[in-house]
Design an enzyme around this catalytic site. Structure first.
Site, PDB file in Angstrom:
ATOM      1  N   CYS B  99      10.504  -5.887   6.762  1.00 21.08           N
ATOM      2  CA  CYS B  99      10.615  -4.440   7.029  1.00 21.08           C
ATOM      3  C   CYS B  99      11.350  -4.220   8.347  1.00 21.08           C
ATOM      4  CB  CYS B  99       9.239  -3.802   7.117  1.00 21.08           C
ATOM      5  SG  CYS B  99       8.169  -4.065   5.707  1.00 21.08           S
ATOM      6  N   CYS B 102      15.384  -3.965   8.908  1.00 22.65           N
ATOM      7  CA  CYS B 102      16.097  -2.684   8.811  1.00 22.65           C
ATOM      8  C   CYS B 102      15.509  -1.641   9.741  1.00 22.65           C
ATOM      9  CB  CYS B 102      16.038  -2.146   7.391  1.00 22.65           C
ATOM     10  SG  CYS B 102      16.867  -3.170   6.176  1.00 22.65           S
ATOM     11  N   HIS B 103      14.174  -1.576   9.784  1.00 27.29           N
ATOM     12  CA  HIS B 103      13.519  -0.454  10.460  1.00 27.29           C
ATOM     13  C   HIS B 103      13.134  -0.746  11.910  1.00 27.29           C
ATOM     14  CE1 HIS B 103      13.366   1.802   6.738  1.00 27.29           C
ATOM     15  NE2 HIS B 103      12.821   0.789   6.127  1.00 27.29           N
ATOM     16  N   CYS B 137      12.021  -0.049  -1.080  1.00 25.41           N
ATOM     17  CA  CYS B 137      12.470  -0.945  -0.020  1.00 25.41           C
ATOM     18  C   CYS B 137      12.262  -2.393  -0.439  1.00 25.41           C
ATOM     19  CB  CYS B 137      11.682  -0.685   1.275  1.00 25.41           C
ATOM     20  SG  CYS B 137      12.347   0.670   2.254  1.00 25.41           S
ATOM     21  N   CYS B 200     -10.494  20.154  -9.572  1.00 20.15           N
ATOM     22  CA  CYS B 200     -10.552  19.842  -8.137  1.00 20.15           C
ATOM     23  C   CYS B 200     -11.170  21.024  -7.401  1.00 20.15           C
ATOM     24  CB  CYS B 200      -9.158  19.590  -7.581  1.00 20.15           C
ATOM     25  SG  CYS B 200      -8.197  18.349  -8.449  1.00 20.15           S
ATOM     26  N   HIS B 204     -13.909  21.249  -4.358  1.00 19.11           N
ATOM     27  CA  HIS B 204     -13.285  21.231  -3.038  1.00 19.11           C
ATOM     28  C   HIS B 204     -12.806  22.590  -2.555  1.00 19.11           C
ATOM     29  CE1 HIS B 204     -13.690  16.924  -2.843  1.00 19.11           C
ATOM     30  NE2 HIS B 204     -13.169  16.831  -4.050  1.00 19.11           N
ATOM     31  N   CYS B 245     -12.263  10.698  -8.364  1.00 22.24           N
ATOM     32  CA  CYS B 245     -12.740  12.060  -8.589  1.00 22.24           C
ATOM     33  C   CYS B 245     -12.645  12.436 -10.067  1.00 22.24           C
ATOM     34  CB  CYS B 245     -11.912  13.059  -7.772  1.00 22.24           C
ATOM     35  SG  CYS B 245     -12.533  13.338  -6.105  1.00 22.24           S
TER      36      CYS B 245
END
Lengths: 109, 284
Positions: B99, B102-103, B137, B200, B204, B245
């Site tokens: 990783c 490139c980063h 990636c 949901c 919630h 859930c």
């Protein structure tokens, strides 16, 4: 040797002489209980941290025996008085014979 | 409005610690004594008709659990972040890249990333989650195998990237090309599923702060994901939580990484716009 084991400790860099400081320790460890079986049905041998010790300048601070019900990544927090400058040495003992250790210096100031 | 009145009662109860209150408390979260978290914010515009305030799930937890998140040494989720740091620097795949190739430094290159995901990807012409970007990636950039969706490696890499945005307010875009996906997510949010016939919103939106089983319902915000759960001592991704859930409504669930969950992730993330990125948070 279990994989991904890494000891971590948090100790203040300086302390007043005679002061009680808080020490936090954590070791990433699977704590394989010995109760589980693999896909073939064979028991996975127990591999837990069975003992943890902390010494200050060679003198024992804590000496802990751990049993099978302790969770993964065991964490200890305790206080220790620091009479003089020196070094805390932390040691973890694994069932499989591995020993993991680390040390931290404390200055008086 | 009912909720505000109950918060006031909770504030009064502070002097009587023996009383266990389910509602959001008034504690403040400062991580490592320096990162101040926004854990309550005015609801984003698209929620104006339903909620006055958006509240991090952190407020719904006990003091003991809350404190664990306030210090990186006490937060067990940070163990996984450290492991992901090793992954970040490990060369993987045919192209001999990590990783970092490139980063570079994750602390610089990934700052702010978590706060805006999921987001529209122009070249792929679809909404991208961080997970999809990471797998792109791996496969295209590094010539490596993709990681399992919502698996352990994926969760900890998401956690590492999220840590770089801690304290920044969530700010996912819901207009423009992402709107259709957002609308799908909204529809799913209000669709009842399973033998228990729950959406949901049933828990919630309509019942946050109330008890469910032996727990307190949060608003289901995703700002703390991936979250370290004490119940299984692992990181859980947003899709993993969605699956749990939906399963709890006794329905067949969508799969982690499915179009439905991607849409739901975008919609739920947008409900938390304004709250700080907390990941990896600590929850029950």
């Amino acid at each position: 040797m279990a994989s991904g084991v890494k000891p971590r400790v948090k100790v203040p860099k300086t302390a007043a002489a005679g002061e009680a400081i808080v020490i936090k320790t954590l070791i990433s460890h699977k704590m394989e209980s010995g109760q589980r079986k693999d896909k073939q049905g064979n028991v996975i041998p127990r591999s837990i941290i069975n003992r943890f010790t902390c010494e200050f300048n060679g003198k024992s601070v804590v000496d802990v025996k751990l049993e099978a019900a302790i969770s993964t990544n065991p964490y200890f927090e305790f206080e220790a008085t620091v009479p003089e400058a020196g070094e805390f040495k932390f040691t973890w003992y694994d069932d499989d014979g591995s020993v993991y250790d680390t040390a931290k210096k404390v200055a008086i100031g | 409005m009912k909720f505000k009145a109950m918060t006031a009662i909770a504030a009064l109860a502070v002097s009587m610690p023996a009383l266990a209150f389910a509602d959001a408390d008034d504690d403040t979260l400062v991580v490592n004594g320096e990162i101040e978290m926004i854990t309550k914010a005015a609801a984003p515009a698209h929620l104006a008709d339903t909620l006055d305030e958006v509240i991090s799930g952190w407020h719904m937890r006990s003091d003991e659990t809350q404190i664990m998140q306030a210090d990186d040494f006490d937060n067990p989720g940070m163990i996984f972040v450290e492991q992901a740091m090793d992954d970040w620097n490990t060369v993987n795949g045919e192209k001999g890249k990590s990783c970092a190739s490139c980063h570079g430094d994750v602390e610089e290159s990934m700052t702010g990333v978590r706060a805006v995901y999921p987001k529209w990807n122009d070249s792929k012409e679809t909404v991208y989650t961080m997970e999809m970007q990471i797998n792109d990636c791996l496969t295209d950039g590094m010539g490596a195998e993709a990681w399992k969706k919502s698996g352990a490696k994926m969760a900890r890499m998401e956690a590492l990237i999220s840590v770089q945005s801690r304290g920044m307010p969530m700010n996912v875009a819901i207009d423009g090309p992402a709107e259709a996906t957002w609308e799908l997510g909204k529809e799913l949010y209000y669709t009842r599923t399973g033998q228990l016939d729950l959406s949901c919103a049933s828990c919630h939106e309509e019942n946050y702060g109330n008890h469910i089983r032996s727990d307190h319902l949060s608003q289901g915000q995703t700002n703390g994901f991936p979250v370290y759960r004490l119940k299984n001592a692992k990181l859980t991704t947003a899709h993993g939580r969605f699956k749990g859930c939906v399963r709890d409504t006794r329905a067949e669930t969508y799969k982690p990484g499915s179009d439905e969950f991607i849409a739901l992730e975008l919609y739920v993330a947008s409900r938390g716009n304004g709250l700080s990125v907390e990941a990896p948070s600590v929850r029950n």
